[in-house]
Design a protein around this motif. Structure first.
Motif, PDB file in Angstrom:
ATOM      1  N   UNK A  31      36.910  41.814  82.075  1.00 34.62           N
ATOM      2  CA  UNK A  31      37.926  41.553  83.086  1.00 34.62           C
ATOM      3  C   UNK A  31      39.294  41.437  82.430  1.00 34.62           C
ATOM      4  N   UNK A  32      40.282  42.083  83.005  1.00 35.89           N
ATOM      5  CA  UNK A  32      41.644  42.009  82.480  1.00 35.89           C
ATOM      6  C   UNK A  32      42.431  40.950  83.241  1.00 35.89           C
ATOM      7  N   UNK A  33      43.714  40.807  82.917  1.00 30.24           N
ATOM      8  CA  UNK A  33      44.605  39.896  83.642  1.00 30.24           C
ATOM      9  C   UNK A  33      45.203  40.645  84.818  1.00 30.24           C
ATOM     10  N   UNK A  34      45.135  40.065  86.009  1.00 29.57           N
ATOM     11  CA  UNK A  34      45.577  40.756  87.213  1.00 29.57           C
ATOM     12  C   UNK A  34      46.836  40.111  87.769  1.00 29.57           C
ATOM     13  N   UNK A  35      47.878  40.917  87.954  1.00 29.82           N
ATOM     14  CA  UNK A  35      49.141  40.425  88.507  1.00 29.82           C
ATOM     15  C   UNK A  35      49.180  40.717  90.005  1.00 29.82           C
ATOM     16  N   UNK A  36      48.334  40.015  90.759  1.00 29.65           N
ATOM     17  CA  UNK A  36      48.302  40.179  92.210  1.00 29.65           C
ATOM     18  C   UNK A  36      48.424  38.814  92.865  1.00 29.65           C
ATOM     19  N   UNK A  37      48.963  38.800  94.064  1.00 31.66           N
ATOM     20  CA  UNK A  37      49.062  37.555  94.829  1.00 31.66           C
ATOM     21  C   UNK A  37      47.700  37.234  95.436  1.00 31.66           C
ATOM     22  N   UNK A  38      47.160  36.056  95.092  1.00 34.15           N
ATOM     23  CA  UNK A  38      45.825  35.676  95.549  1.00 34.15           C
ATOM     24  C   UNK A  38      45.859  35.283  97.027  1.00 34.15           C
ATOM     25  N   UNK A  39      44.720  35.432  97.691  1.00 30.08           N
ATOM     26  CA  UNK A  39      44.581  35.088  99.102  1.00 30.08           C
ATOM     27  C   UNK A  39      43.222  34.412  99.311  1.00 30.08           C
ATOM     28  N   UNK A  40      43.094  33.582 100.363  1.00 32.28           N
ATOM     29  CA  UNK A  40      41.769  33.030 100.687  1.00 32.28           C
ATOM     30  C   UNK A  40      40.803  34.149 101.055  1.00 32.28           C
ATOM     31  N   UNK A  41      39.534  33.934 100.785  1.00 32.16           N
ATOM     32  CA  UNK A  41      38.520  34.909 101.158  1.00 32.16           C
ATOM     33  C   UNK A  41      38.437  35.007 102.680  1.00 32.16           C
ATOM     34  N   UNK A  42      38.354  36.217 103.245  1.00 26.18           N
ATOM     35  CA  UNK A  42      38.197  36.338 104.705  1.00 26.18           C
ATOM     36  C   UNK A  42      36.995  35.533 105.207  1.00 26.18           C
ATOM     37  N   UNK A  43      37.194  34.781 106.282  1.00 24.97           N
ATOM     38  CA  UNK A  43      36.159  33.874 106.768  1.00 24.97           C
ATOM     39  C   UNK A  43      34.880  34.601 107.174  1.00 24.97           C
ATOM     40  N   UNK A  44      35.023  35.829 107.636  1.00 22.01           N
ATOM     41  CA  UNK A  44      33.856  36.560 108.141  1.00 22.01           C
ATOM     42  C   UNK A  44      33.049  37.244 107.035  1.00 22.01           C
ATOM     43  N   UNK A  45      33.493  37.149 105.787  1.00 22.45           N
ATOM     44  CA  UNK A  45      32.855  37.904 104.710  1.00 22.45           C
ATOM     45  C   UNK A  45      31.466  37.358 104.387  1.00 22.45           C
TER      46      UNK A  45
END
Length: 390
Positions: free
Chosen positions: A169-183
């Motif tokens: 796994x590399x370092x990811x420069x993305x804005x994190x979000x909560x997991x979709x509730x329906x997943x």
């Protein structure tokens, strides 16, 4: 775009000696370095969950690479790290990583001979190899039972948890979000990973260094390379399809009908001067319809129709395949500029077909370009060239 030097970029623009090789790994250990590749190609596609595929032919004069059990070019855990580059005059050769590929299948044609002691030994083998990039490990590792993310889990946290131990796994420069509730995780781990990446408006894939990369879909908007038809521009050919499918020149927007009154409705037209698809032009009248309960007034209908018509005009795109001199540092998702005697456009790479030998000839790239960004050129204008190294 894969990191490379200015020296390599300069060499690629002219006649040069192509160098390719593969390193064989098994169980985290380097088994054989600098295996020469006779022929083959690496195919990268941003539209596939496993975006990297390898086909290669290796001539083994000793027969040591023949897959017996888990040895040699075996599909039972062996990987090939594939490189392509060029020899730089006055310096060592420079190679660019084209990715890590788990061997899926090998086909062997082996000959035999008698040595001086009269013992039958290998006379060498020709081995054809097929491989998939390291996201194939995520695909293979299906869930043993359905499950759900823990309460309060985030997309980045789940991506790391689901893929830990399967792919570096590399370092990811993305804005994190909560997991979709329906997943809910069903059977496919890879499908779960792509769903989590989509929730971040990103793509998850195995990068050229073999690590899993999570990259925002809109990342990298400036062109990193220019293909032209000049002697050093590398462009050899261009092919595309133009179709009426999905092309509209009017939008009818209306609300939903009620018991008391008819729905509000408005129509917007493509009246762009000179456009081949303009309303009442030779293209004809081709409307599309949009219905929404949000539309309550005539003004809302007019605004919606105009907005959707403008989006359709701006969003029309074309997939254009070009053949060109192989540029090993280009990846799907990179923005490139293409200039032919007729057209100039910039677009994002969808696919890359990279040959693994000089005999393999040109590379093929598929570029998605917006129709609104395609410029018709005067063939008498001079061609400008630009190149940039990482």
């Amino acid at each position: 775009m894969i990191r490379h030097s200015e020296a390599l970029a300069a060499v690629i623009r002219s006649s040069h000696e192509v160098i390719t090789r593969a390193d064989l790994w098994h169980g985290g250990r380097l088994v054989r370095a600098r295996i020469p590749l006779v022929e083959g190609k690496v195919t990268l596609s941003s539209t596939e969950d496993i975006r990297g595929r390898l086909t290669a032919t290796i001539v083994d004069p000793t027969g040591d690479l023949v897959p017996i059990g888990a040895g040699g070019l075996s599909p039972y855990g062996s990987q090939l790290h594939v490189w392509r580059g060029a020899r730089i005059p006055g310096a060592r050769s420079e190679l660019v990583s084209l990715g890590w590929y788990r061997i899926q299948e090998t086909k062997v044609i082996e000959s035999y001979r008698q040595n001086r002691a009269g013992v039958w030994v290998s006379g060498g083998a020709r081995i054809e190899v097929e491989g998939l990039d390291r996201m194939s490990a995520v695909q293979d590792s299906r869930f043993l039972a359905p499950g759900k993310p823990k309460r309060g889990a985030t997309c980045v946290g789940e991506l790391r948890r689901l893929c830990r131990g399967l792919i570096p796994l590399s370092t990811w420069a993305v804005d994190d979000e909560p997991v979709p509730k329906s997943l809910v995780y069903e059977e496919s781990r890879l499908e779960a990973v792509q769903t989590l990446a989509s929730a971040l408006d990103a793509a998850a894939y195995a990068g050229p260094d073999g690590t899993m990369i999570v990259r925002e879909l809109a990342a990298g908007k400036s062109s990193v390379h220019t293909f032209t038809g000049s002697a050093s521009g590398g462009l050899l050919g261009c092919a595309f399809v133009t179709s009426r499918d999905g092309v509209y020149n009017a939008v009818v927007a209306r609300g939903e009908a009620s018991d008391k009154k008819a729905p509000r409705q408005a129509t917007a037209y493509d009246v762009t001067p000179g456009a081949p698809t303009r309303w009442d032009g030779p293209f004809g009248r081709v409307p599309t319809f949009y219905v929404s309960k949000v539309i309550k007034t005539k003004a809302q209908a007019e605004k919606t129709a105009r907005s959707r018509m403008d989006s359709l005009i701006r969003g029309r795109d074309r997939e254009i395949a070009i053949t060109a001199v192989p540029v090993p540092w280009l990846e799907p998702g990179d923005v490139v500029t293409v200039r032919t005697p007729r057209l100039e456009f910039s677009g994002r790479l969808l696919t890359v077909d990279m040959p693994l030998s000089a005999a393999g000839g040109a590379a093929t790239y598929t570029v998605r370009a917006l129709e609104s960004g395609i410029t018709t050129l005067d063939p008498s204008e001079p061609i400008e060239e630009t190149y940039r190294a990482a």
